[in-house]
Enzyme design. Sequence first.
Site, PDB file in Angstrom:
ATOM      1  N   GLY A   1     -10.632  -0.751  -7.099  1.00 51.43           N
ATOM      2  CA  GLY A   1     -10.455  -1.478  -8.352  1.00 51.43           C
ATOM      3  C   GLY A   1     -11.767  -1.616  -9.091  1.00 51.43           C
ATOM      4  O   GLY A   1     -12.698  -0.818  -8.928  1.00 51.43           O
ATOM      5  N   GLY A   2     -11.839  -2.677  -9.879  1.00 47.10           N
ATOM      6  CA  GLY A   2     -13.032  -2.917 -10.692  1.00 47.10           C
ATOM      7  C   GLY A   2     -14.294  -2.992  -9.867  1.00 47.10           C
ATOM      8  O   GLY A   2     -15.406  -2.747 -10.369  1.00 47.10           O
TER       9      GLY A   2
ATOM     10  N   GLY B   1     -30.427  28.326 -26.573  1.00 52.87           N
ATOM     11  CA  GLY B   1     -30.523  26.864 -26.556  1.00 52.87           C
ATOM     12  C   GLY B   1     -30.876  26.350 -25.177  1.00 52.87           C
ATOM     13  O   GLY B   1     -31.513  25.295 -25.035  1.00 52.87           O
ATOM     14  N   ALA B   2     -30.466  27.103 -24.144  1.00 58.50           N
ATOM     15  CA  ALA B   2     -30.741  26.650 -22.778  1.00 58.50           C
ATOM     16  C   ALA B   2     -32.248  26.705 -22.475  1.00 58.50           C
ATOM     17  O   ALA B   2     -32.752  25.927 -21.664  1.00 58.50           O
ATOM     18  CB  ALA B   2     -29.962  27.493 -21.780  1.00 58.50           C
TER      19      ALA B   2
HETATM   20  C1  HXC Z   1      -8.461 -11.709  -0.098  1.00 53.42           C
HETATM   21  C2  HXC Z   1      -8.339  -9.947   1.334  1.00 53.42           C
HETATM   22  C3  HXC Z   1      -8.534  -9.044   0.269  1.00 53.42           C
HETATM   23  C4  HXC Z   1      -8.691  -9.570  -1.018  1.00 53.42           C
HETATM   24  C5  HXC Z   1      -8.366  -7.903   2.094  1.00 53.42           C
HETATM   25  N1  HXC Z   1      -8.235  -9.204   2.430  1.00 53.42           N
HETATM   26  N2  HXC Z   1      -8.519  -7.795   0.776  1.00 53.42           N
HETATM   27  N3  HXC Z   1      -8.319 -11.271   1.150  1.00 53.42           N
HETATM   28  N4  HXC Z   1      -8.632 -10.912  -1.156  1.00 53.42           N
HETATM   29  N5  HXC Z   1      -8.880  -8.796  -2.070  1.00 53.42           N
HETATM   30  C6  HXC Z   1      -8.059  -9.738   3.762  1.00 53.42           C
HETATM   31  C7  HXC Z   1      -6.690  -9.449   4.349  1.00 53.42           C
HETATM   32  O1  HXC Z   1      -5.777 -10.409   3.934  1.00 53.42           O
HETATM   33  C8  HXC Z   1      -6.985  -9.530   5.838  1.00 53.42           C
HETATM   34  O2  HXC Z   1      -7.060 -10.891   6.169  1.00 53.42           O
HETATM   35  C9  HXC Z   1      -8.380  -8.965   5.940  1.00 53.42           C
HETATM   36  O3  HXC Z   1      -8.948  -9.077   4.626  1.00 53.42           O
HETATM   37  C10 HXC Z   1      -8.414  -7.531   6.337  1.00 53.42           C
HETATM   38  O4  HXC Z   1      -7.524  -6.826   5.494  1.00 53.42           O
HETATM   39  P1  HXC Z   1      -6.436  -5.801   6.079  1.00 53.42           P
HETATM   40  O5  HXC Z   1      -5.496  -5.520   4.969  1.00 53.42           O
HETATM   41  O6  HXC Z   1      -5.889  -6.324   7.356  1.00 53.42           O
HETATM   42  O7  HXC Z   1      -7.359  -4.553   6.402  1.00 53.42           O
HETATM   43  P2  HXC Z   1      -7.045  -3.028   6.238  1.00 53.42           P
HETATM   44  O8  HXC Z   1      -5.697  -2.707   6.785  1.00 53.42           O
HETATM   45  O9  HXC Z   1      -8.225  -2.313   6.798  1.00 53.42           O
HETATM   46  O10 HXC Z   1      -6.966  -2.775   4.650  1.00 53.42           O
HETATM   47  C11 HXC Z   1      -8.110  -3.001   3.868  1.00 53.42           C
HETATM   48  C12 HXC Z   1      -7.726  -2.929   2.376  1.00 53.42           C
HETATM   49  C13 HXC Z   1      -6.551  -3.851   2.089  1.00 53.42           C
HETATM   50  C14 HXC Z   1      -7.382  -1.459   2.035  1.00 53.42           C
HETATM   51  C15 HXC Z   1      -8.993  -3.297   1.574  1.00 53.42           C
HETATM   52  O11 HXC Z   1      -6.843  -5.133   2.646  1.00 53.42           O
HETATM   53  C16 HXC Z   1      -6.266  -4.031   0.650  1.00 53.42           C
HETATM   54  O12 HXC Z   1      -5.650  -3.155   0.021  1.00 53.42           O
HETATM   55  N6  HXC Z   1      -6.707  -5.159   0.063  1.00 53.42           N
HETATM   56  C17 HXC Z   1      -6.473  -5.494  -1.285  1.00 53.42           C
HETATM   57  C18 HXC Z   1      -7.269  -4.624  -2.179  1.00 53.42           C
HETATM   58  C19 HXC Z   1      -7.134  -5.011  -3.621  1.00 53.42           C
HETATM   59  O13 HXC Z   1      -6.112  -4.708  -4.256  1.00 53.42           O
HETATM   60  N7  HXC Z   1      -8.106  -5.795  -4.104  1.00 53.42           N
HETATM   61  C20 HXC Z   1      -8.152  -6.270  -5.415  1.00 53.42           C
HETATM   62  C21 HXC Z   1      -8.713  -5.114  -6.230  1.00 53.42           C
HETATM   63  S1  HXC Z   1      -8.973  -5.530  -7.868  1.00 53.42           S
HETATM   64  P3  HXC Z   1      -6.706 -11.433   7.634  1.00 53.42           P
HETATM   65  O14 HXC Z   1      -6.811 -12.920   7.482  1.00 53.42           O
HETATM   66  O15 HXC Z   1      -5.372 -10.926   7.963  1.00 53.42           O
HETATM   67  O16 HXC Z   1      -7.744 -10.881   8.530  1.00 53.42           O
HETATM   68  C22 HXC Z   1     -10.512  -5.989  -7.875  1.00 53.42           C
HETATM   69  C23 HXC Z   1     -10.906  -6.428  -9.172  1.00 53.42           C
HETATM   70  C24 HXC Z   1     -12.381  -6.453  -9.278  1.00 53.42           C
HETATM   71  O17 HXC Z   1     -11.240  -5.975  -6.966  1.00 53.42           O
HETATM   72  C25 HXC Z   1     -12.602  -6.972 -10.602  1.00 53.42           C
HETATM   73  C26 HXC Z   1     -13.868  -6.519 -11.154  1.00 53.42           C
HETATM   74  C27 HXC Z   1     -13.743  -6.427 -12.602  1.00 53.42           C
END
Ligand code: HXC
Length: 516
Positions: free
Chosen positions: A171-172, A406-407
Amino acid sequence: MNNKKQISTLHKKRSEAYLGGGKEKIVKHHKTGKLTARERLALLFDPDTFQEQGLFMRHRCTNFGMTDKEFPGEGVVTGMGSVDGRLTYAASQDFTVAGGSVGEMTAKKIANVMDQALKTGDPFVFINDSGGARIQEGVDALSGYGNIFYRNVLLSGVVPQISIIAGPCAGGAAYSPALTDFIIQVEHEGQMFITGPSVIKQVTGEDVSSEELGGVESHSHYSGVVHFTAKNGKEAMLLCKRLLSFLPSNNTEEPPSLPPVSQMMGPEEHLRNLLPEDPKEPYDILDVIRNIVDKADFLEIQEHFAPNIVIGFARMSGHTIGVVANQPSVKAGVLDIDSSDKAARFIRFCNAFNIPIVTFVDVPGFMPGVDQEYGGIIRHGAKMLFAYGATTVPKVTVILRKAYGGAYLAMCSKEMGADMVYAWPSAEIAVMGAEGATSILYSKEIKEAFDPKELQEEKTKEYKIAFTTPYAAAGRGYVDDVIDPAETKMAIVTALEALRTKREMRPQKKHGLIPL
Ligand code: HXC
């Protein structure tokens, strides 16, 4: 006694916090082959020099049952220490704590060390391993990322910023690395994308795995987002140290230098044999670069992206240089959209951080084609011209073979600001190649000739004698000297030594408008 208790409480709290998400999570993390946030920092910093900050910072989120949830260190380890004796700041995301997600306080910790790096003028390294914005914290997490991005921009051009992608970076969140100077991605462990496979499936219907989408091949070969890849976490940290060794701590300093290698500064005859006899035959420019720089030590950047141009750091006589060189073994070393972007960005980095640029030229021109024109080769090629023209660091150009059209200008000719231009006797500096030129100049005569092939060959020969040499350009002063290849090292080192005190003043302006 009371004091003793307080101190032991402190150490207990510290030990607990050092474990991040706890032993179980660390075991799970190690099973994926990844290093922990602290193990990565231990590889980066000189032993016992890392001083941590913000260990006890705590979120204040009450949404989604967060009130009582403890996230030790808030999912990131931040601080400063020495890297090969030089102060460096770092933030290392801890995936064992809520997936390294970034909440308000996580971002505050990261922003804090970035502010310090800016104040003291020292590099900043950001090790990414995170699920992105902490979902429970909503807009506070977004704001946190905003604060990091804003500082990435403030630090840009002031201190070197290096990102390591050692886990998910989705994501971001991927925009923080993208705003930094160099990105190192770890094979199989690090993935970067703006939208993940499931969203892509929903929106475009495409089926793609996260590795195919955002793994090292995607970013080192196709997107050009990543500058280096590493086989594992350890290699990534060592690569980061090697990269830092070429760079100054900030834009007011010179890069660190090594004692000059003892080298014979007389003619080096082996340099005469680097080009093939046939001027149309390709060769590997890396052989030329490695034969000229100190200890053949060349740190190539973006090796797999737009390989028709080669960029990277090396040293000559102990001092860092940035190298830009056409690669005749890929697409004849032609300049196209991607190679122009790649080189222009690097040239600007070198300029921002006082790194002299040595350019090796063997270029047949800009890439022709509808795709290139529709893709904006004019706009992208202009970046090369703009970047060299705007650069005030010492620039030494060596024309090895072709320098057409030009290069020729885009590869840092005298007119575009080169301080010293050398040409090998094999140089061909012309508007275009002899065959192309005579076909245009004598098209009517050739068509009407008794033997068109013979006339074409005769005219081509005449053109070659007149223009495809370095002497026409040297005669006008566009080339400062035609040199024996055996003298190349000596010539470059002497020029760079003289240019060490170069000062070039330009008109005051907020900033130029490089075509983007
Ligand atoms: C809160 C999160 C989290 C998040 C992971 N966790 N991402 N908690 N916010 N964004 C937590 C999970 O709940 C889990 O907690 C632990 O971290 C490990 O995650 P798992 O899913 O068990 O690990 P894994 O299977 O290895 O997968 C990792 C992952 C997946 C691919 C990163 O967790 C995932 O897809 N997360 C969400 C990603 C996402 O969509 N993020 C937002 C993106 S937008 P527990 O307690 O079970 O251990 C963004 C915007 C940025 O970032 C903005 C900037 C402008």
